[in-house]
Design an enzyme around this catalytic site. Structure first.
Site, PDB file in Angstrom:
ATOM      1  N   SER A 114      15.605  39.422 -21.852  1.00 50.95           N
ATOM      2  CA  SER A 114      14.842  40.372 -22.427  1.00 50.95           C
ATOM      3  C   SER A 114      13.392  40.475 -22.391  1.00 50.95           C
ATOM      4  CB  SER A 114      15.381  40.570 -24.051  1.00 50.95           C
ATOM      5  OG  SER A 114      14.744  39.515 -24.657  1.00 50.95           O
ATOM      6  N   LYS A 119       9.913  37.586 -28.619  1.00 52.75           N
ATOM      7  CA  LYS A 119       9.500  39.111 -28.938  1.00 52.75           C
ATOM      8  C   LYS A 119       8.110  39.109 -28.603  1.00 52.75           C
ATOM      9  CE  LYS A 119      13.640  40.508 -30.501  1.00 52.75           C
ATOM     10  NZ  LYS A 119      14.505  41.441 -29.874  1.00 52.75           N
TER      11      LYS A 119
END
Lengths: 170, 444
Positions: free
Chosen positions: A91, A128
């Site tokens: 991701s 993230k």
């Protein structure tokens, strides 16, 4: 060279070393405590590791010797607050962080918008991008398929550390 | 009573809260805010509890097997002691603390004394170090993720008390306690604070001395401070008087900046199950001896004497057995083979087939620097022999350091070791071993 062995035939005495200390002038029998540092060095010379003496010309590079490049210095700014984690998943692909990369995380760095951070989400370390959106912190993946996650007011403790390098082996 | 600390120097005691449990939660976020206990060696008893586990009323020192089922039912998580992780976090903690105090004495794996400069008299606020302590706490929390408590006062004994007050929340404590930082030198009247600390919790007061104090109506730190010195001197000599002076704010215990050279080194472990046969005891004693010899060589020391001790379990219902034997070595040594030759006969002497053993240990004593080898007239050792033994030890240590401990070992240590320590709930060496790194998810 080795420690000088005491004479194996001391004067008869109840204390085996009593005879020795009375005759400190005899170099063969002086106990260790009675030696000066210079004397000790003379008797127990320390090996000079790798100190080879070249008999020819001095190397012209001698004045230019520098330390080799040390990756620890390059990658780690704050050793006591730096931790390593292993990346699992893709991701963060568009930020150049791939599955299996070795992540260098520095907790001493203040989290700021634009940095890649390790956050604790549902009891797991999660990687993230940190962003600021309408006055709130927001965690975003670097992959179009994954939606962002807004952080609430008391949620900044969920930022565990700031990722500063991803080491990718080829 | 006058202000405790009006001088320029102050002493601080900083320690980790629930240090082992906090380290576990740092590297495994699934443990954050959960009730967690950490067990001692061999999963014996509870040695550290997370805040949530404390709140459930779980006590320190409880034997694991007694409370196992009850804790499982309440969802309490369990970990074995992960010393690789705690030792690494301890080093990190100490190096951060070194940035904060001028002089640091590392007192244990998770506590350190420090010397501070008090900028002015505490009473007018300029010398109040509470804010300094708060900043230190925040810095450690941010960089290491570990909660610490900070106690500040005039002396070491007082700093210990202040540290306790920094941690003590509730329990009839006044405002200012239990907030992680407490400056005893900055309170207007320290007496009520000292009264809040029971005598048993004063540093240096053992169980017997505490009972003696209680019998005299000395129930808390304030009462001990105000006890006539003569009585204390009569009971425990200069040590007691020094402790009292420290309580009064007169420093008697200087900071130990350099760790004293070790005079003893000990390796002891309990067994996973009782040992009732000699071959297994020999294996265990051999293993501990080799480990101790390794430590000795790392410390560049030799041992002049060696003690082996054994004991049975205090819980197994049969009569308790504990014994020890010591031998003086003919020549001080740090050679594993020489120490094994001394230790194994002692193990045989201590073994009793009717007394299953739960724990054994090896203590190396009369340690001396490696450089000062006193040769023995009756035990000649040729320089050549000595040089070769040394080279062998260096190779063994090098291999074990590089490829993991136990790569090369003496056959006497055994291969299977069914008695070896149980660490069934061990977490990974998350900060010290590449294969054990925690995973960070990039999955959503």
């Amino acid at each position: 060279m080795h420690a000088v062995m005491p004479d194996p035939s001391p004067e008869p005495s109840a204390e085996p070393f009593a005879g020795l200390s009375r005759r400190p002038s005899d170099p063969q029998l002086t106990l260790l405590g009675g030696l000066t540092a210079a004397e000790r060095l003379r008797r127990w010379p320390l090996p000079l590791a790798g100190a080879t003496v070249a008999a020819g010309f001095p190397s012209p590079a001698d004045d230019y010797v520098e330390g080799r490049i040390d990756l620890n210095e390059v990658l780690i700014r704050h050793p006591s607050s730096t931790f390593f984690l292993r990346v699992s998943g893709d991701s963060m692909r568009d930020a150049g962080i791939l599955d299996g990369d070795l992540l260098v995380v520095d907790r001493a760095i203040e989290p700021r918008a634009g940095l890649v951070v390790v956050a604790v989400i549902e009891g797991a370390f999660t990687l993230k991008h940190l962003h600021r959106h309408r006055g709130r912190w927001r965690l975003e993946a670097a992959h179009p398929a994954y939606p962002p996650l807004e952080l609430g007011d008391g949620d900044d403790s969920r930022i565990w550390g700031v990722a500063i390098h991803a080491i990718h082996s080829l | 009573m006058a202000r405790l600390a009006s001088g320029r120097e102050a002493t601080v005691l900083i320690d980790g809260n629930n240090f082992y449990a906090s380290c576990e939660a740092l590297m495994d976020p699934a443990l954050i805010d959960r009730p967690l206990v950490v067990l001692s060696n061999n999963d014996g008893c509870i040695v550290s509890r997370s805040a949530a586990a404390r709140a459930l009323g779980i006590r320190m020192g409880q034997p694991w097997f007694q409370v196992k089922d009850a804790l499982e039912r309440r969802g309490v998580l369990v970990r074995s002691s992960n010393y690789a992780l705690y030792a690494d976090m301890s080093q990190r903690l100490m190096s951060v603390l070194e940035e904060w105090v001028e002089e640091l004495e590392i007192y244990s794996i998770d506590e350190a004394f420090g010397l501070l400069h008090r900028p002015g008299p505490a009473s007018d606020g300029s010398g109040d170090l509470t804010d300094w302590g708060r900043r230190l706490r925040r810095d450690v929390q941010r960089r290491l993720g570990l909660p610490v408590a900070v106690g500040i006062a005039a002396t070491k004994v007082q700093a210990k008390l202040a540290n306790r007050l920094a941690k003590a929340a509730g329990k009839g404590m006044g405002r200012g306690a239990g907030e992680g930082v407490f400056d005893l030198g900055a309170v207007a009247d320290p007496d009520p604070w000292l009264e809040a600390v029971p005598i048993e919790d004063v540093w240096g007061i053992g169980r017997r001395l505490a009972r003696w104090c209680r019998l005299r109506g000395v129930a808390n730190a304030r009462a001990l401070r105000d006890l006539p010195s003569g009585e204390l001197r009569h009971r425990c000599g200069v040590v007691g008087v020094r402790l009292q002076q420290e309580l009064r704010g007169i420093a008697c215990l200087p900071l130990e900046r350099l760790p004293a050279a070790k005079r003893e080194t000990c390796v002891s472990r309990s067994f996973s199950r009782p040992i009732d046969n000699l071959p297994q005891l020999r294996e265990a004693v051999a293993t501990y001896t080799c480990r101790a010899a390794e430590k000795l060589r790392r410390q560049r020391q030799r041992a002049g004497a060696l003690t082996v001790f054994v004991r049975s379990s205090p819980f197994n219902g049969t009569s308790f057995y504990a014994n020890a034997a010591t031998i003086t070595l003919p020549l001080a040594s740090h050679d594993s083979a020489a120490l094994l030759a001394a230790a194994l006969p002692l193990a045989e002497r201590l073994f009793n087939p009717h007394k299953p053993l739960q724990k054994a240990g090896v203590v190396l004593q009369q340690l001396q620097p490696e450089t000062l080898l006193q040769h023995h007239l009756l035990v000649p050792q040729s320089p050549e022999q000595e040089r070769r033994r040394r080279a062998l030890m260096a190779v063994v240590d090098g291999l074990n350091r590089r490829y993991g401990s136990g790569t090369v070992q003496w056959a006497a240590c055994g291969l299977h070791r069914p008695w070896a320590m149980r660490r069934g709930q061990l977490s990974r060496a998350a900060t010290t071993r590449l294969a054990d790194l925690p995973t960070v998810l990039a999955l959503h």
